[in-house]
Write a protein that holds these residues in place. Structure first.
Motif, PDB file in Angstrom:
ATOM      1  N   THR A  53       1.374  -4.900  -1.373  1.00  0.00           N
ATOM      2  CA  THR A  53       0.156  -4.387  -1.399  1.00  0.00           C
ATOM      3  C   THR A  53      -0.396  -3.711  -0.374  1.00  0.00           C
ATOM      4  O   THR A  53      -0.355  -4.559   0.670  1.00  0.00           O
ATOM      5  N   ALA A  54      -0.855  -2.688  -0.016  1.00  0.00           N
ATOM      6  CA  ALA A  54      -1.550  -2.260   1.113  1.00  0.00           C
ATOM      7  C   ALA A  54      -2.853  -2.790   1.230  1.00  0.00           C
ATOM      8  O   ALA A  54      -3.381  -3.290   0.228  1.00  0.00           O
ATOM      9  N   PRO A  55      -3.398  -2.728   2.632  1.00  0.00           N
ATOM     10  CA  PRO A  55      -4.715  -3.661   2.731  1.00  0.00           C
ATOM     11  C   PRO A  55      -5.762  -3.195   1.856  1.00  0.00           C
ATOM     12  O   PRO A  55      -5.792  -1.895   1.730  1.00  0.00           O
ATOM     13  N   PRO A 141       4.986   1.504   1.215  1.00  0.00           N
ATOM     14  CA  PRO A 141       3.455   1.026   1.393  1.00  0.00           C
ATOM     15  C   PRO A 141       2.926   1.459   2.577  1.00  0.00           C
ATOM     16  O   PRO A 141       3.381   1.433   3.572  1.00  0.00           O
ATOM     17  N   GLY A 142       1.835   2.152   2.397  1.00  0.00           N
ATOM     18  CA  GLY A 142       0.981   2.811   3.559  1.00  0.00           C
ATOM     19  C   GLY A 142       1.059   4.276   3.671  1.00  0.00           C
ATOM     20  O   GLY A 142       0.351   4.948   4.349  1.00  0.00           O
ATOM     21  N   ASP A 143       2.128   4.947   2.971  1.00  0.00           N
ATOM     22  CA  ASP A 143       2.225   6.393   3.102  1.00  0.00           C
ATOM     23  C   ASP A 143       0.997   7.016   2.242  1.00  0.00           C
ATOM     24  O   ASP A 143       0.701   6.640   1.328  1.00  0.00           O
ATOM     25  N   LYS A 144       0.621   8.051   2.776  1.00  0.00           N
ATOM     26  CA  LYS A 144      -0.648   8.749   2.211  1.00  0.00           C
ATOM     27  C   LYS A 144      -0.261   9.791   1.107  1.00  0.00           C
ATOM     28  O   LYS A 144       0.584  10.392   1.304  1.00  0.00           O
ATOM     29  N   ILE A 145      -1.245   9.775   0.180  1.00  0.00           N
ATOM     30  CA  ILE A 145      -1.117  10.833  -0.739  1.00  0.00           C
ATOM     31  C   ILE A 145      -2.628  11.455  -0.742  1.00  0.00           C
ATOM     32  O   ILE A 145      -3.736  10.648  -0.982  1.00  0.00           O
ATOM     33  N   THR A 156      -7.906  10.587  -0.530  1.00  0.00           N
ATOM     34  CA  THR A 156      -6.634  10.226   0.347  1.00  0.00           C
ATOM     35  C   THR A 156      -6.430   8.794  -0.132  1.00  0.00           C
ATOM     36  O   THR A 156      -7.364   7.726  -0.249  1.00  0.00           O
ATOM     37  N   PHE A 157      -5.306   8.521  -0.830  1.00  0.00           N
ATOM     38  CA  PHE A 157      -4.596   7.202  -1.285  1.00  0.00           C
ATOM     39  C   PHE A 157      -3.630   6.683  -0.313  1.00  0.00           C
ATOM     40  O   PHE A 157      -2.948   7.505   0.351  1.00  0.00           O
ATOM     41  N   ALA A 158      -3.268   5.512  -0.362  1.00  0.00           N
ATOM     42  CA  ALA A 158      -2.345   4.965   0.373  1.00  0.00           C
ATOM     43  C   ALA A 158      -1.508   4.246  -0.830  1.00  0.00           C
ATOM     44  O   ALA A 158      -1.991   3.308  -1.312  1.00  0.00           O
ATOM     45  N   VAL A 159      -0.118   4.351  -0.425  1.00  0.00           N
ATOM     46  CA  VAL A 159       0.761   3.785  -1.486  1.00  0.00           C
ATOM     47  C   VAL A 159       0.791   2.113  -1.280  1.00  0.00           C
ATOM     48  O   VAL A 159       0.780   1.820  -0.030  1.00  0.00           O
ATOM     49  N   LEU A 205      10.073   6.057 -12.743  1.00  0.00           N
ATOM     50  CA  LEU A 205       9.522   5.330 -11.356  1.00  0.00           C
ATOM     51  C   LEU A 205       8.068   5.640 -11.356  1.00  0.00           C
ATOM     52  O   LEU A 205       7.339   6.607 -11.656  1.00  0.00           O
ATOM     53  N   ILE A 206       7.463   4.668 -10.976  1.00  0.00           N
ATOM     54  CA  ILE A 206       6.015   4.603 -10.733  1.00  0.00           C
ATOM     55  C   ILE A 206       5.511   4.271  -9.400  1.00  0.00           C
ATOM     56  O   ILE A 206       6.050   3.091  -9.029  1.00  0.00           O
ATOM     57  N   VAL A 207       4.785   4.920  -8.789  1.00  0.00           N
ATOM     58  CA  VAL A 207       4.196   4.652  -7.591  1.00  0.00           C
ATOM     59  C   VAL A 207       2.673   4.422  -7.585  1.00  0.00           C
ATOM     60  O   VAL A 207       1.925   5.350  -8.212  1.00  0.00           O
ATOM     61  N   TYR A 208       2.161   3.210  -7.029  1.00  0.00           N
ATOM     62  CA  TYR A 208       0.795   2.827  -7.396  1.00  0.00           C
ATOM     63  C   TYR A 208       0.130   3.113  -6.003  1.00  0.00           C
ATOM     64  O   TYR A 208       0.636   2.673  -4.709  1.00  0.00           O
ATOM     65  N   ALA A 209      -0.991   3.605  -5.908  1.00  0.00           N
ATOM     66  CA  ALA A 209      -1.742   3.913  -4.613  1.00  0.00           C
ATOM     67  C   ALA A 209      -3.289   3.650  -4.816  1.00  0.00           C
ATOM     68  O   ALA A 209      -3.588   3.563  -5.755  1.00  0.00           O
TER      69      ALA A 209
END
Length: 214
Positions: A53-55, A141-145, A156-159, A205-209
């Motif tokens: 989990t990202a911060p 984790p931490g990559d930006k969307i 702006t979201f962080a993975v 495949l599910i990416v949560y951000a």
């Protein structure tokens, strides 16, 4: 394709109010005709989660505004976003294969940036070529969307993490109706092996951000 019940309410199917209403929603079609290499790795037993989990972020959520585009610099995505809903049989619509670079926002839920789980769906490949979410598996984790919205704002979201699941064990309630106190984004595509007998990939495949800036 399994029989899928439709939610009993209209738009805003998200958060605590949706719970059981979203059970059964599933994104099964992810393009693919067997001519491209599988985007996944060997199939896991049931569920596989990667990353952490990202911060936490205290960024203020946004109001309602339809998404118009998505950018994911890490994997070279810059694509338009359209709206998708439910088919007559209760299944989730898919972006058309004729537009492989189009992501689809599930319009029965919240818009990206609002409190709750906003969901964007996209093909992994189409007509033998990579599609918009072909490299989704490469996110960490931490990559930006970044999601552009009709009102001119950008969410702006962080993975936080990625999860690969068998389509028959798709976590419908968590993806579409989890009760949240913050703005979240889920990106969904296909993964695993391509089953030529049924014409679909075996997994999702599910990416949560999580929203970190607006």
């Amino acid at each position: 394709m399994p029989e899928l019940p439709a939610p009993a309410t209209g738009r805003r199917v998200a958060g605590a109010a949706t719970g059981a209403l979203v059970i059964g929603l599933l994104f099964t079609g992810c393009g693919g005709d067997g001519d491209t290499a599988s985007p996944g790795t060997p199939k896991p037993a049931a569920t596989e989660t990667t990353g952490s989990t990202a911060p936490a972020s205290n960024v203020r959520p946004l109001g309602e505004s339809t998404p118009t585009k998505i950018a994911i610099p890490k994997i070279g995505v810059s694509a338009p976003v359209g709206s998708i809903g439910l088919r007559p049989d209760g299944g989730v619509e898919e972006p058309p294969l004729s537009r492989p670079n189009l992501a689809g926002w599930y319009k029965e839920g919240v818009t990206p940036g609002e409190v709750g789980p906003a969901v964007l769906l996209g093909h992994v490949d189409a007509n033998g070529k990579p599609a918009v979410f072909y490299r989704l598996k490469d996110l960490k984790p931490g990559d930006k969307i970044r999601v552009g919205r009709k009102d001119g704002s950008t969410a702006t979201f962080a993975v936080q993490r990625a999860q690969r699941v068998d389509k028959n064990a798709f976590p419908h309630e968590k993806v579409f109706g989890e009760a949240l106190d913050h703005a979240s984004l889920r990106l969904v595509t296909c993964g695993g092996a391509f089953d030529k007998k049924i014409g679909h990939y075996t997994d999702n495949l599910i990416v949560y951000a999580k929203l970190i800036a607006s």
